[in-house]
Motif scaffolding. Structure first.
Motif, PDB file in Angstrom:
ATOM      1  N   VAL A 154       0.761  -1.484  -0.174  1.00  0.00           N
ATOM      2  CA  VAL A 154      -0.138  -0.283   0.290  1.00  0.00           C
ATOM      3  C   VAL A 154       0.744   1.219  -0.136  1.00  0.00           C
ATOM      4  CG1 VAL A 154      -1.903   1.174   1.321  1.00  0.00           C
ATOM      5  CG2 VAL A 154      -1.492  -1.801   1.248  1.00  0.00           C
ATOM      6  N   GLU A 155       0.809   2.145  -0.662  1.00  0.00           N
ATOM      7  CA  GLU A 155       1.400   3.623  -0.984  1.00  0.00           C
ATOM      8  C   GLU A 155       0.707   4.210   0.571  1.00  0.00           C
ATOM      9  OE1 GLU A 155      -0.282   4.879  -4.633  1.00  0.00           O
ATOM     10  OE2 GLU A 155       1.208   3.498  -6.128  1.00  0.00           O
TER      11      GLU A 155
ATOM     12  N   GLU B 284       0.405   5.778   4.371  1.00  0.00           N
ATOM     13  CA  GLU B 284      -0.185   4.917   5.621  1.00  0.00           C
ATOM     14  C   GLU B 284      -1.592   4.021   5.652  1.00  0.00           C
ATOM     15  OE1 GLU B 284      -1.666   6.167  10.338  1.00  0.00           O
ATOM     16  OE2 GLU B 284      -0.050   7.829   8.533  1.00  0.00           O
ATOM     17  N   VAL B 285      -0.899   3.393   5.667  1.00  0.00           N
ATOM     18  CA  VAL B 285      -2.678   2.003   6.226  1.00  0.00           C
ATOM     19  C   VAL B 285      -3.137   2.434   7.278  1.00  0.00           C
ATOM     20  CG1 VAL B 285      -3.052  -0.348   6.332  1.00  0.00           C
ATOM     21  CG2 VAL B 285      -0.776   0.258   5.354  1.00  0.00           C
ATOM     22  N   ASP B 286      -4.045   3.423   7.221  1.00  0.00           N
ATOM     23  CA  ASP B 286      -4.929   3.560   8.561  1.00  0.00           C
ATOM     24  C   ASP B 286      -6.580   3.326   8.015  1.00  0.00           C
ATOM     25  OD1 ASP B 286      -5.837   5.154   6.207  1.00  0.00           O
ATOM     26  OD2 ASP B 286      -5.002   7.133   6.350  1.00  0.00           O
TER      27      ASP B 286
ATOM     28  N   ALA C 234      -7.664   3.612   4.558  1.00  0.00           N
ATOM     29  CA  ALA C 234      -6.521   3.169   3.127  1.00  0.00           C
ATOM     30  C   ALA C 234      -7.734   0.412   3.671  1.00  0.00           C
ATOM     31  CB  ALA C 234      -5.217   2.420   3.930  1.00  0.00           C
TER      32      ALA C 234
ATOM     33  N   ARG D 273     -11.195   0.598   1.854  1.00  0.00           N
ATOM     34  CA  ARG D 273     -10.741   0.739   0.801  1.00  0.00           C
ATOM     35  C   ARG D 273     -10.209  -0.663   0.494  1.00  0.00           C
ATOM     36  NH1 ARG D 273      -7.083   4.319   0.107  1.00  0.00           N
ATOM     37  NH2 ARG D 273      -5.527   3.799  -0.728  1.00  0.00           N
ATOM     38  N   ILE D 274      -9.540  -1.300   0.758  1.00  0.00           N
ATOM     39  CA  ILE D 274      -8.629  -2.312   0.662  1.00  0.00           C
ATOM     40  C   ILE D 274     -10.478  -3.770   0.621  1.00  0.00           C
ATOM     41  CG2 ILE D 274      -7.698  -4.406   1.747  1.00  0.00           C
ATOM     42  CD1 ILE D 274      -5.017  -1.580   1.911  1.00  0.00           C
TER      43      ILE D 274
ATOM     44  N   GLY E 297      -3.763   3.278  -4.488  1.00  0.00           N
ATOM     45  CA  GLY E 297      -2.624   3.256  -3.563  1.00  0.00           C
ATOM     46  C   GLY E 297      -2.612   2.278  -3.752  1.00  0.00           C
ATOM     47  N   ILE E 298      -2.058   1.176  -4.083  1.00  0.00           N
ATOM     48  CA  ILE E 298      -2.269   0.064  -4.499  1.00  0.00           C
ATOM     49  C   ILE E 298      -0.902  -0.082  -5.433  1.00  0.00           C
ATOM     50  CG2 ILE E 298      -1.421  -2.176  -4.536  1.00  0.00           C
ATOM     51  CD1 ILE E 298      -3.645  -1.130  -1.959  1.00  0.00           C
TER      52      ILE E 298
END
Lengths: 73, 73
Positions: free
Chosen positions: A39-40, A42-44, A47, A50-51, B25-26
């Motif tokens: 992931v581009e 921060e994995v907040d 994010a 979204r994932i 963002g991936i």
């Protein structure tokens, strides 16, 4: 991974082969897909949401599969 | 999972499709296999060694794949 109630022929084929290869003591084998996403940024929570949506609508077939999202540094 | 130095066309196909589906963002996608094994009896070191051998000789193609063994209760 396939849902528990869904027949898993690939997993069963592996399970049947194990004793012939000398591997005892495995009661069940399930086979599935695993995706690693880089992931581009921060994995907040945004994010992660979204994932989760990505997995639900594109990466998994939720009719027959369950999925989990795990964060690994 | 495929070793990092091995080309992953499936993962690349997924990565190229994501922006078209509105998922930004991936940076990278890797796709691989996941096996869930139900072990008879206790998962002690002997069982773990046996499962590691099973993965190394049968479940993974160690020429092109890396694997990890994780215990989940």
């Amino acid at each position: 991974m396939l849902k528990p109630e869904i027949l898993d022929p690939q997993g069963q084929a592996v399970q049947r082969a194990l004793p012939r290869l000398g591997f005892e003591g495995i009661a069940d084998v399930r086979q599935g897909k695993r995706f690693e996403l880089e992931v581009e940024g921060e994995v907040d929570q945004a994010a992660l949401d979204r994932i989760h949506k990505m997995a639900e609508t594109f990466l998994a077939n939720t009719v027959i599969e369950d999925f989990t999202v795990k964060v690994e540094a």
